[in-house]
Design an enzyme around this catalytic site. Structure first.
Site, PDB file in Angstrom:
ATOM      1  NE  ARG A  55      -3.251   0.056   2.989  1.00 47.06           N
ATOM      2  CZ  ARG A  55      -2.912   0.403   4.230  1.00 47.06           C
ATOM      3  NH1 ARG A  55      -2.523   1.626   4.508  1.00 47.06           N
ATOM      4  NH2 ARG A  55      -2.967  -0.490   5.195  1.00 47.06           N
ATOM      5  CE1 TYR A 107     -15.398  12.799 -14.713  1.00 52.57           C
ATOM      6  CE2 TYR A 107     -15.142  12.783 -12.336  1.00 52.57           C
ATOM      7  CZ  TYR A 107     -15.464  12.140 -13.512  1.00 52.57           C
ATOM      8  OH  TYR A 107     -15.882  10.844 -13.485  1.00 52.57           O
ATOM      9  CG  ASP A 180      -8.731  17.326 -13.917  1.00 51.68           C
ATOM     10  OD1 ASP A 180      -8.058  16.736 -14.778  1.00 51.68           O
ATOM     11  OD2 ASP A 180      -9.833  16.905 -13.501  1.00 51.68           O
ATOM     12  CE  LYS A 205     -12.064   9.392 -17.565  1.00 50.44           C
ATOM     13  NZ  LYS A 205     -12.353  10.646 -16.879  1.00 50.44           N
TER      14      LYS A 205
HETATM   15  C1  LIG Z   1     -12.603  11.020 -15.571  1.00 46.53           C
HETATM   16  C2  LIG Z   1     -12.154  12.301 -15.031  1.00 46.53           C
HETATM   17  C3  LIG Z   1     -11.883  12.464 -13.664  1.00 46.53           C
HETATM   18  C4  LIG Z   1     -12.110  11.362 -12.665  1.00 46.53           C
HETATM   19  O1  LIG Z   1     -11.247  10.267 -12.894  1.00 46.53           O
HETATM   20  P1  LIG Z   1     -11.639   8.739 -12.541  1.00 46.53           P
HETATM   21  O2  LIG Z   1     -10.417   8.008 -13.001  1.00 46.53           O
HETATM   22  O3  LIG Z   1     -12.884   8.394 -13.282  1.00 46.53           O
HETATM   23  O4  LIG Z   1     -11.825   8.669 -11.063  1.00 46.53           O
HETATM   24  C5  LIG Z   1     -11.433  13.702 -13.242  1.00 46.53           C
HETATM   25  N1  LIG Z   1     -11.258  14.723 -14.102  1.00 46.53           N
HETATM   26  C6  LIG Z   1     -11.496  14.604 -15.414  1.00 46.53           C
HETATM   27  C7  LIG Z   1     -11.290  15.770 -16.321  1.00 46.53           C
HETATM   28  C8  LIG Z   1     -11.959  13.393 -15.929  1.00 46.53           C
HETATM   29  O5  LIG Z   1     -12.228  13.286 -17.235  1.00 46.53           O
END
Ligand SMILES: *Cc1c(COP(=O)(O)O)cnc(C)c1O
Length: 385
Positions: A55, A107, A180, A205
């Site tokens: 972990r 998001y 982000d 993504k």
């Molecule tokens: C998908 C996404 C998230 C969240 O990520 P997960 O891997 O689904 O937890 C956060 N920000 C953006 C811009 C995203 O496209």
């Protein structure tokens, strides 16, 4: 595995070779997956190689984290079990009572977290118009604001925020700036170079890019006390990525540059094509000069504007759903940044409180042939007219 990163190499080279690390026990070129959850101590009860429990530390994380830090030109990186686990670790590194400025378009899951969990936990959250740095400055509460959160380009309008300006505003107030950068990826934008303190990615993504791993990433500009706190939170909250997923993420990263360059080039052509289509009222894509974020995106993004866009279909929700019904190549699914192209009706996904127009379709452009993608959209628009 103590291999140093050669900073003279281009990021695409570092990614293709996953830093060129060989498996020290076999000289294997492809990295092994270390599945062990625990590590034996020696006869003197000392740790061997500083590892005790997975972990906290695992060699499979170390390689992908070193690669991610190199791609963002950061001091260190951490992987998480999801993008949400990464983002909420930044939020939880604050203290109850701290003030956060975040964009009103961001998001969906993280906006929900801030409203339903962050505020309950004690954070004070103000949402400001996306891409509007003057609104960020106006929302700052001197002495109380500890975090400015930016998503650029942001989902699903692809508004662009000037990271350098947001960093200046945050730092003047003694707050940190977290970005982000899931949609931009390190291929097109490196927020730390523009003054951000933390970069966050949903590794689910583009970074993985094949729709088969849920993962999150944080990269820091500095290994400071705040970063130590985030590290401790990951360990104690337990939002760790599994070794197999870390390995898949690293495998995906090897082709990141090819995939993002292809998706961006394709998306620009599709956006330009649809902007002239009589069945489309508006194309939201930062690569188009008509988009409000185009000037900042041109300065801040390098090599393309990304693979994400939205279109507003003439004829309202029914027409938009009709286009989604008639596509044959685009897949009707959520998520983004994979090799296959996706189409999504955001208002359906977000439900009644969705702030977005119900004629909006979000497109995630994959790496298929661009002409095939254009032809698919053409026939779907014609069939729904
Ligand atoms: C998908 C996404 C998230 C969240 O990520 P997960 O891997 O689904 O937890 C956060 N920000 C953006 C811009 C995203 O496209």
């Amino acid at each position: 595995m103590a291999n140093n990163v050669d900073k003279s190499r281009k990021p695409s080279t570092l990614a293709a070779q996953a830093l060129g690390w060989l498996d020290p026990s076999t000289n294997g070129v492809a990295p092994p997956i270390h599945t062990s959850t625990n590590y034996a101590r020696d006869e003197n009860y000392e740790k061997v190689g500083d590892r005790g429990y997975t972990r906290d530390e695992n060699p499979t994380y170390e390689q992908v984290e070193a690669l991610l830090a190199a791609l963002e030109d950061g001091a260190d990186a951490m992987v998480f079990g999801s993008g949400m686990a990464a983002a909420t670790t930044v939020m939880l590194s604050l203290a109850p009572g701290d003030h956060v400025v975040a964009p009103s378009v961001m998001y969906f899951g993280l906006r929900n977290w801030l409203v339903n969990i962050g505020r309950h936990w004690g954070l004070q959250v103000d949402f400001v118009a996306p891409g509007d740095t003057a609104a960020i400055a106006a929302a700052i509460r001197p002495g109380e604001t500890k975090l400015v959160w930016v998503e650029t380009p942001c989902n699903p309008t692809w508004d662009v925020t000037d990271i350098e300006e947001a960093a200046r505003i945050a730092h003047d107030a003694g707050a940190m700036l977290a970005v982000d950068s899931t949609v931009a990826t390190p291929v097109l934008s490196r927020p730390l170079a523009h003054g951000a303190d933390i970069v966050m990615h949903s590794g689910t993504k583009y970074l993985n890019g094949h729709g088969d791993v849920l993962a999150g990433v944080l990269v820091t500009a500095r290994e400071d006390e705040r970063w130590e706190r985030m590290n401790y939170l990951r360990f104690e909250n337990g939002g760790m990525l599994g070794p197999f997923e870390a390995w898949l993420l690293m495998r995906g990263l090897r082709t990141l540059y090819l995939r993002v360059e292809r998706a961006s080039a394709s998306a620009l052509r599709i956006a330009e094509h649809l902007a002239r289509h009589p069945g489309v009222i508006e194309v939201l894509y930062p690569g188009l000069p008509t988009h409000a974020g185009h000037a900042v995106a041109s300065r801040q993004m390098d090599g393309g504007f990304g693979g994400m866009m939205s279109i507003r279909v003439k004829g309202g929700a029914a027409a938009a759903l009709d286009v989604a019904r008639h596509v044959k190549l685009f897949v009707r699914a959520t998520s983004l940044g994979g090799v296959e192209s996706l189409i999504e009706h955001r208002a359906t996904v977000e439900g009644d409180d969705s702030p977005f127009p119900d004629d909006l379709l979000r497109l995630s452009v994959g790496i298929e042939d661009t002409d095939d993608l254009i032809a698919d959209l053409e026939q779907a628009l014609a069939a729904s007219a």
